[in-house]
Structures are given as structure tokens and as C-alpha cells.
Design an enzyme around this catalytic site. Structure first.
Site, short mmCIF file in Angstrom:
data_model
loop_
_atom_site.label_atom_id
_atom_site.label_comp_id
_atom_site.label_asym_id
_atom_site.label_seq_id
_atom_site.Cartn_x
_atom_site.Cartn_y
_atom_site.Cartn_z
N HIS A 262 -75.50 3.22 14.91
CA HIS A 262 -76.75 3.30 14.29
C HIS A 262 -77.65 3.46 15.04
CE1 HIS A 262 -79.55 2.06 10.92
NE2 HIS A 262 -80.24 1.70 11.92
N GLU A 263 -77.96 2.83 16.12
CA GLU A 263 -79.38 3.08 16.88
C GLU A 263 -79.26 4.27 17.77
OE1 GLU A 263 -81.83 1.29 16.71
OE2 GLU A 263 -80.79 -0.41 15.41
N HIS A 266 -80.87 6.90 15.62
CA HIS A 266 -82.15 7.05 15.74
C HIS A 266 -82.52 7.82 17.11
CE1 HIS A 266 -83.46 4.50 12.54
NE2 HIS A 266 -82.92 3.62 12.74
N GLU A 292 -84.07 6.61 9.21
CA GLU A 292 -82.99 5.89 8.56
C GLU A 292 -81.92 6.60 8.16
OE1 GLU A 292 -83.31 2.86 9.68
OE2 GLU A 292 -81.56 1.87 9.01
ZN ZN Z 1 -82.18 1.79 11.48
#
Ligand code: ZN
Length: 499
Positions: A262-263, A266, A292
Site C-alpha cells: 500500500h505505502e 503512494h 489513495e
Molecule cells: Zn494510503
């Protein structure tokens, strides 16, 4: 002044502001990762001085005039867009008196401490007066903008330019209509075995395995660095320098992996923005929802697929032979996709997640319309969990106090989490028509997926609006249909609900 003189002043100002931003970013990351807590007081005081100087720079009347003059000039497309965005941002804060701005920052620091104490003691009444004060102060700060737009719409717009209550109402109505019955059907279906995910997985071994995953998802050491924190996050520090964090849990093999993916989603987005925008406002992700969408795309639409694990699962089994030797690839993939209503948002599965967000959205909206007050808000919260997710807790720590956002006055931010998942579905729908995502995942060719995202989404930064980028990439503006179709199809199959 001539156009050239104005441009020169503008460019010097952009460069100087980016230097302050970089310094504050490094200090922030350092504080949240490795800085000894003993230095907090000294550090926070000096940081506040730097932040104050940046505020002065960002509201400099001389620069305001420069921007206003430049807005009337013929400029190239990139500069024009950047000047417009800088001017918009300046207008949001320019009328706030500096002492009030500083007092507001101090209130937020205090609010964070109050929230933490309330959460630790599991007592909403400790935080309630602070929350009331935060809401009052936020209203005052926004009043300086002298806008006719309803307050909560202004807040929503700060995180997702263009989105309004009317649009979110429509989005969440569809979420509710299609997902609540599905969640209820799943509750009655045969459940997926997830027990093996929660055996003991020594953290040192998990760290070793993470190197494999970081390599696979192309998080390169020459532009990225991963640390560990209680709440994982990603910060862009400067060109070719992105910091992310993760959190390991001994009794959970999947949490750190998916939070890392997830990170890095980003981080990859920030890293892949066209370098010609470096140091400029254009070199940011276009909105919280779009940001997101990129993290959720990697976490859910890649990281939870069978194809992703066809490549990665054998290595995971090698690392943890005792725990996983009798678990097949299919059983593992089913387990990491299982759905079951839970109290904590950050631990929620893909299907129930948007309902956690819907609850926060409804509460915020009613708080700012005056329909709700902070009094007994913990009970309202618990009732909504009962109604939408069918679960109940009287525990404020697992209820209204679970998230840090309100203590930091991030009102209007939560909805972008659900929006991000939905935007990701729309992007993936198109991406899968253009490249063979599963085959690329199976063959350790993740870089080709990243390349597609860079070409179609990442490189633009803020040069276009989120809807413009989405339209360029997928042929239409935001449409929640793809998200709801995806969830229905996926979970109907996983829980054998056909027919
Ligand atoms: Zn996030």
C-alpha cells in the site's frame, strides 16, 4: 512590473518555499521514525518557528501581487496551471492572522495529546471537550475564506477538489444499497479459514522476506527507504527521496506485507511524477482520492490477487515452512481476501471497508451541519456500527477514538479513502483491457504495470484535475459502478453465493 520580473520573483519564491518544505518534511519523518523522544520539546519549538516562516512566505502580500499579475499574463500551460494552484492555496490561508494560525497549530498539538490520553484510558469524555473546541476553531479558520460554499463542502474540496456532499451522498447511497445486503449474505455463508495467517511468524524472518517483496514491487533503494512505525505512512522528502514505513505483527503474516505494498503505491506515485515539475506545486499527487487509489490499487487489485502470489507464495512458504507447509496457494489467497465485519477501520477487509468510511462521513456531515453535537457521539458511533455492520462494542478505543484524524482536524478527509478504492477499480478495469496484468504479475514483471500507471496517471502530478486524468486514462469521469461490480463479483465467487 514586467512579466519577466514577476516570473523571476515567482521562481525564487517557489524555490525558497520548496526548501522550507523539504526541511520540515525531513524533520517530520525523522520525528516519526527514529528521533529520540527526549528531543521532542526542543525540536517541536524550533519546528514551529520554521513552520511559521513558511506560513509567512506562503502568505507574502508581495507574492500575492506577483501571482495576481501573472494570472493576467500569457503563460505556458504548465506555469499557468502552477500559478493558478499556488494562488488558490494562498487564498485559503492569506486572511488568517498569523497569531491565530499559530494558536490553531498549538491547539492541534494539544488535541493530539488529549486524543492519545483518551484512547489509552478508553474514555471518550476526555476527548469530547477538545473535539468541541476543534470544531469551533475549524469553523473560525474557514470563515476567513469568506466563501459562500457550505462549510463541509469546502472541507471535502480541500482534499478532493471538485467533490461535494451531493456527489458523496450519491456514492455512499450506492455503496449502502449494493454492499450491505452482500455483507449480510456472506455472514450466513460458509466462512473462509484464515487461522493460519495468525500463527506465530517471527518478526526477524518477516523482515527478511520483506526484502523480496520490496524488490518485486520495484521499491528501489536509490529513491526509496522503508522504516518502521506504529502507524505506517509515506512522505515525499525531495526529488528521488521517498520514505515509507511499515509495521510488523508477530501473529499476522499478511498485515505488514499488504501495508508495505500500500505505502509503496503512494511512494511510486510521487516518484513517477514528471521531473519537469520538480519543486513545484504540480509535483504532487492530484488529490487525496487519487493518491489513495494508487496505494489501494497496488494493495488490493494487485497484492491480493492469485497471480501476485503465484510468484511470491513459494518464497513465503520457504521462509515459513512450519506455518505454511500444509496451506495451498488457493487457501492462502482465499484467506487474505476473506471478509468479516470488524470494529477497527485499518484492519477491515476490502468489502466492509467503505462502510467504516460511510459512518465517519455521515457523522462529520451532521457535525458540521449542526444536526449532531459531540455529546454522546460515541453512542451514535456505536449505533451506526450496529446498523451497517451488525457489530457492537461499548469500547471507545475500538469505536470513536480509534482514528487520529479528527484530533488533527482532518475533517473531510475520510471519504477519500473509499473514493480511492473506487477510483482504483475504474483504472484497473481499463488497465486490464490494455495489458495482461496477471501474466505480468506471474512473471515478475511488476515494472511493466508501474510503467502503465506512470504513463496514464502518475506523470501528470497536479497538471490536470483528478477527473481529467481519469477521463484521459479510462475514457470517462469517476464512475462508482466499476468498484461495486468488482466487489460483488469477487465476493459472490469467494463465498459461493451464485444462484
Ligand atoms: Zn494510503
Amino acid at each position: 512590473m514586467t512579466k519577466e520580473e514577476n516570473l523571476k520573483l515567482y521562481e525564487e519564491w517557489v524555490l525558497k518555499a520548496s526548501a522550507y518544505e523539504m526541511a520540515l518534511s525531513v524533520i517530520g519523518v525523522d520525528k516519526m521514525t527514529i528521533a529520540p523522544v527526549g528531543g521532542n520539546e526542543y525540536r517541536d519549538q524550533r519546528t514551529a518557528i520554521l513552520a511559521g516562516e513558511l506560513f509567512e512566505l506562503n502568505t507574502d502580500p508581495k507574492i500575492q501581487k506577483v501571482l495576481e499579475e501573472l494570472l493576467k499574463e500569457e503563460l505556458d500551460g504548465d506555469t499557468k496551471k502552477a500559478v493558478e494552484l499556488y494562488y488558490q492555496e494562498m487564498m485559503k490561508v492569506v486572511s488568517i492572522p498569523k497569531d491565530e494560525y499559530v494558536a490553531f497549530q498549538n491547539l492541534k498539538s494539544k488535541a493530539y495529546n488529549d486524543w492519545l490520553e483518551a484512547k489509552t484510558k478508553n474514555d471518550y469524555s476526555i476527548f469530547e471537550p477538545t473535539l468541541t473546541k476543534l470544531i469551533e476553531e475549524v469553523k473560525k479558520i474557514y470563515a476567513y475564506r469568506k466563501s459562500d460554499v457550505p462549510l463541509y463542502d469546502q472541507m471535502l474540496n480541500d482534499y478532493e477538489p471538485g467533490m461535494t456532499m451531493a456527489q458523496y451522498d450519491d456514492f455512499f447511497a450506492q455503496v449502502k444499497e449494493r454492499l450491505v445486503p452482500l455483507i449480510q449474505r456472506i455472514a450466513k455463508a460458509k466462512q473462509v479459514d484464515t487461522s493460519f495467517l495468525y500463527k506465530s511468524y517471527p518478526i526477524a524472518k518477516q523482515r527478511e522476506y520483506m526484502d523480496e517483496i520490496l524488490k518485486y514491487i520495484r521499491f528501489e533503494p536509490d529513491w526509496g527507504y522503508q522504516n518502521e512505525t506504529e502507524h505506517p505512512f509515506t512522505t515525499w522528502v525531495c526529488e528521488n527521496d521517498c520514505r515509507t514505513t511499515t509495521k510488523y505483527l508477530e501473529n499476522n503474516i499478511i498485515a505488514a506485507i499488504l501495508s508495505t505494498v500500500h505505502e509503496v503505491g503512494h511512494a511510486t506515485y510521487e516518484h513517477d511524477i514528471d521531473p519537469k515539475y520538480d519543486g513545484m506545486i504540480l509535483s504532487n499527487g492530484v488529490s487525496s482520492g487519487m493518491h489513495e487509489s494508487q496505494s489501494r490499487l497496488m494493495e488490493n487489485y494487485l497484492g491480493r490477487t492469485k497471480a501476485f502470489w503465484e510468484y511470491n507464495y513459494p518464497k513465503l512458504q520457504e521462509c515459513f515452512p512450519e506455518q505454511l507447509k500444509d496451506v495451498s496457494l488457493d487457501a492462502f489467497v482465499d484467506a487474505i481476501n476473506a471478509s468479516s465485519p470488524s470494529l477497527i477501520r485499518t484492519e477491515a477487509d476490502e468489502l466492509t471497508y467503505p462502510l467504516h468510511i460511510m459512518i465517519r462521513y455521515e457523522i462529520e456531515k451532521r457535525l458540521f451541519s449542526g444536526e449532531l453535537s459531540t455529546e454522546n457521539l460515541d453512542q451514535t458511533w456505536n449505533k451506526m456500527y450496529e446498523e451497517y455492520l451488525g457489530i457492537h462494542s461499548e469500547n471507545a478505543k475500538e469505536g470513536i477514538l480509534q482514528d487520529v484524524h479528527w484530533s488533527e482536524t482532518y475533517f473531510g478527509y475520510f471519504p477519500t479513502y473509499a473514493l480511492g478504492s473506487a477510483i482504483a477499480a475504474q483504472i484497473v478495469h481499463t488497465m486490464r483491457q490494455q495489458i495482461d496484468v496477471d501474466q505480468l504479475l506471474r512473471e515478475n514483471r511488476y515494472d511493466e504495470i508501474v510503467k502503465w500507471l506512470k504513463e496514464n496517471i502518475h506523470r501528470y502530478g497536479c497538471r490536470y484535475t483528478a477527473n481529467e486524468i481519469l477521463t484521459k486514462a479510462t475514457g470517462e469521469p469517476f464512475n462508482p459502478k466499476y468498484y461495486l461490480d468488482y466487489l460483488e463479483e469477487k465476493y459472490t465467487k469467494l463465498y459461493h453465493l451464485e444462484g
